[in-house]
Design an enzyme around this catalytic site. Structure first.
Site, PDB file in Angstrom:
ATOM      1  N   GLY A 197      25.062  41.936  56.395  1.00  0.00           N
ATOM      2  CA  GLY A 197      24.541  43.154  57.003  1.00  0.00           C
ATOM      3  C   GLY A 197      23.482  42.859  58.038  1.00  0.00           C
ATOM      4  O   GLY A 197      23.404  43.531  59.075  1.00  0.00           O
ATOM      5  N   LEU A 253      25.055  47.268  53.319  1.00  0.00           N
ATOM      6  CA  LEU A 253      25.007  47.261  51.864  1.00  0.00           C
ATOM      7  C   LEU A 253      23.991  46.225  51.402  1.00  0.00           C
ATOM      8  O   LEU A 253      24.202  45.014  51.557  1.00  0.00           O
ATOM      9  CB  LEU A 253      26.387  46.936  51.281  1.00  0.00           C
ATOM     10  CG  LEU A 253      27.575  47.737  51.822  1.00  0.00           C
ATOM     11  CD1 LEU A 253      28.853  47.339  51.095  1.00  0.00           C
ATOM     12  CD2 LEU A 253      27.330  49.237  51.716  1.00  0.00           C
ATOM     13  N   TYR A 290      27.389  43.130  54.117  1.00  0.00           N
ATOM     14  CA  TYR A 290      26.813  43.014  52.780  1.00  0.00           C
ATOM     15  C   TYR A 290      25.763  41.897  52.769  1.00  0.00           C
ATOM     16  O   TYR A 290      26.034  40.783  53.204  1.00  0.00           O
ATOM     17  CB  TYR A 290      27.931  42.720  51.778  1.00  0.00           C
ATOM     18  CG  TYR A 290      27.499  42.638  50.324  1.00  0.00           C
ATOM     19  CD1 TYR A 290      26.337  43.257  49.865  1.00  0.00           C
ATOM     20  CD2 TYR A 290      28.265  41.950  49.408  1.00  0.00           C
ATOM     21  CE1 TYR A 290      25.966  43.183  48.545  1.00  0.00           C
ATOM     22  CE2 TYR A 290      27.912  41.882  48.066  1.00  0.00           C
ATOM     23  CZ  TYR A 290      26.750  42.489  47.647  1.00  0.00           C
ATOM     24  OH  TYR A 290      26.387  42.418  46.324  1.00  0.00           O
ATOM     25  N   CYS A 291      24.551  42.220  52.299  1.00  0.00           N
ATOM     26  CA  CYS A 291      23.478  41.246  52.171  1.00  0.00           C
ATOM     27  C   CYS A 291      23.200  40.600  53.540  1.00  0.00           C
ATOM     28  O   CYS A 291      22.987  41.314  54.517  1.00  0.00           O
ATOM     29  CB  CYS A 291      23.827  40.219  51.101  1.00  0.00           C
ATOM     30  SG  CYS A 291      22.500  39.080  50.671  1.00  0.00           S
ATOM     31  N   LEU A 292      23.215  39.272  53.642  1.00  0.00           N
ATOM     32  CA  LEU A 292      22.953  38.631  54.929  1.00  0.00           C
ATOM     33  C   LEU A 292      24.011  38.995  55.957  1.00  0.00           C
ATOM     34  O   LEU A 292      23.744  38.974  57.164  1.00  0.00           O
ATOM     35  CB  LEU A 292      22.917  37.107  54.762  1.00  0.00           C
ATOM     36  CG  LEU A 292      21.877  36.524  53.797  1.00  0.00           C
ATOM     37  CD1 LEU A 292      21.893  35.011  53.866  1.00  0.00           C
ATOM     38  CD2 LEU A 292      20.499  37.053  54.116  1.00  0.00           C
TER      39      LEU A 292
END
Length: 573
Positions: free
Chosen positions: A313, A337, A309-311
């Protein structure tokens, strides 16, 4: 990965760091040199463009005439004309009170000035594109600050409230301001939130099964009679508390996956202290993603569905490329994500990432050992100043109201820090130099390439993402040679991900790239891919199931040793 060398001698760094850290307290962490150079570039090119100057002069005269005539025209045609409805298109001026004199004049004057500055900061030949975007952004921030809706004397809603309550709203607003000021200065203990970790947020039953100096690994057992043999490992960003994905029972992604028959493991990052200043990307990879995989999948034949998720990812994609390079095939799938792997079009956040700005932040972090949460939060608030700053000023201080807290707001206030070296490496090597997309980013001393990834990828983007713009996230299809399923959902960076089934006003678009043999640009993809109503979560589960083994009976023990119940201890730091 090699650490970046310090750009100046250590003795000089001490002096510069102290000086820059002092300036940073006044500027919210922004580099004055970066702002000044952008403004100077704009001014000199504007001064050297007589054509642009003539255009702006003509706009000023016509705008002044329109400003005086528009209220009269609105009065004559009953407010049905295009110019009359112009102010109502801006949500700051939608209330009926703004249609009466002189407030209609204030709003139209402001919008005309806004248009003039938009023209003044765009279309100037020769200016550096990054400088042009910075000047346009700062002009917009200044205008947002000067909007008539922000002042008592020019806001009809506030004036009506003062008359109705005989000024009691301003007394409450002053008290709200004092409370916020004391909290900002650290001289007052904030009121306890109605949302408490482990009590009504982050309450999905689980257990910590591994801990090192950087992470706690939490396991959530499935509630179904059978379980998919491949567990799910979730890697959240290291700048957030993990429970964004286990918020409340109704919108917990962890709970949803557990109830679909998946064993879920979640990384909970430690909130770094000054002693962690030298932790870099390699440390986060080894002690975070690498350590978690070794617990969940100790054998090379084990398979894991990894979710970033975010960083998180970005780290997952980087780690997946390194694992593929080294022949490690433990990743069955990757789900990204709201995560970017190319940062050339990273939206307005990239305005704050330049050599001058990064050097300035490095000097600030040299004094602290980390970047404080409030120093990061200010930048994100500026990206949406109307929603996150000025609407708050109006509601809390002028109307004397307090915005009702919800679970997402409570999580957002539960801030974290970033260690100095990690933040510096991320800004320089990902944002500033875009090394991952170029195949130049090094893990364990060797470069990695996203094209080495063979695991299928599920890539989620959100339509209103100010942190990871969806057109930037979409580029993963260009940078990998594996099967990519791209999904675009309604909502923003956090709200779009937390789109549980039944969430109102949610829709998504989804398509597997394998269905097309040629590249499709983001705009064409958007036009060709049909919109589906509802949450993207139920569309993701069949994707995971199709790439999983047949359900089996759950193991009695599971991987790792229980060290205590979820949510663990690191989340409280």
């Amino acid at each position: 990965m090699k650490h970046s060398p310090l750009p100046r001698p250590e003795a000089q760094i001490d002096i510069d760091s102290v000086f820059h850290a002092g300036i940073g307290r006044l500027t919210g962490g922004l580099s004055p040199a970066a702002l000044t150079s952008a403004g100077l570039d704009w001014w000199m090119h504007l001064a050297g463009s007589p054509r642009k100057q003539a255009e702006l002069a003509q706009r000023a005269w016509s705008g002044a005439f329109e400003a005086w005539m528009t209220p009269l025209r609105c009065a004559l045609d009953g407010g049905e004309g295009r110019l009359c409805k112009r102010a109502a298109a801006d949500k700051r001026f939608r209330q009926e009170e703004w249609e009466s004199y002189p407030f209609n004049l204030f709003s139209h004057w402001f919008l005309i000035q806004q248009d003039w500055w938009q023209a003044a900061t765009s279309g100037i030949e020769g200016i550096e594109p990054a400088h042009a975007r910075m000047v346009e952004f700062m002009a917009r921030q200044t205008l947002d600050m000067m909007a008539p809706s922000n002042f008592i004397a020019t806001n009809p809603t506030v004036l009506a409230r003062i008359q109705e309550e005989r000024g009691a709203n301003l007394a409450r607003g002053f008290q709200n301001w004092l409370e916020d000021l004391h909290q900002l200065l650290g001289t007052d203990t904030p009121e306890p939130s109605d949302y408490r970790v482990g009590e009504n947020v982050a309450v999905t039953p689980g257990e910590v099964v591994f801990r090192n100096r950087l992470i706690e690994l939490i396991r959530y057992r499935p509630t179904t009679k059978t379980v998919r043999p491949e567990p799910i490992l979730v890697v959240p960003a290291w700048i957030m508390k993990y429970y964004i994905l286990d918020l409340s029972p109704h919108n917990s992604l962890v709970r949803y996956l557990r109830d679909q028959g998946f064993e879920v493991y979640m990384i909970s990052w430690k909130n770094p202290e000054k002693s962690d200043a030298d932790l870099g990307f390699n440390d986060y990879y080894d002690l975070g993603l690498g350590a978690a995989l070794d617990v969940i999948a100790p054998q090379q034949t084990d398979r894991v569905h990894a979710v970033g998720y975010c960083l998180g990812g970005t780290m997952l994609a980087t780690g997946a490329a390194a694992m593929a390079r080294d022949g490690d095939a433990r990743l069955a799938t990757l789900s990204m994500l709201a995560a970017q792997v190319d940062f050339t079009e990273a939206g307005e956040l990239s305005l704050f990432i330049s050599e001058s700005q990064v050097t300035f932040l490095e000097d600030i972090m040299a004094m602290q050992g980390y970047l404080r949460a409030d120093q990061m939060a200010g930048t994100f608030q500026m990206l949406r100043s109307n929603d996150l700053i000025w609407s708050r000023v109006i509601r809390h201080y002028l109307l004397g109201e307090r915005t009702a807290m919800n679970d997402l707001m409570a999580w957002n206030a539960d801030t974290t820090r970033m260690p100095a070296r990690m933040h510096s490496e991320y800004l320089r090597q990902f944002f500033l130099e875009n090394r991952l997309a170029r195949g130049q980013f090094e893990v364990a001393g060797r470069a990695v390439a996203l094209t080495d990834i063979t695991a299928p990828i599920f890539c989620l983007a959100t339509e209103k993402d100010h942190v990871s713009p969806w057109r930037s996230v979409y580029k993963i299809g260009l940078l990998t040679d594996t099967d990519v399923t791209f999904c675009l959902t309604a909502g923003g960076h956090n709200g779009g991900v937390l789109s549980e089934p039944g969430h109102p006003r949610r829709h998504h678009r989804i398509e597997d790239r394998a269905q097309r043999s040629d590249h499709v640009g983001p705009e064409e993809w958007l036009a060709d891919t049909p919109r589906r109503d509802g949450s993207w979560w139920p569309a993701w589960i069949p994707w995971l199931e199709a790439r999983s083994g047949s359900p089996v009976r759950p193991e009695a023990g599971g991987r790792g040793h229980a060290l205590g119940p979820a949510p663990g201890s690191y989340v409280f730091a």
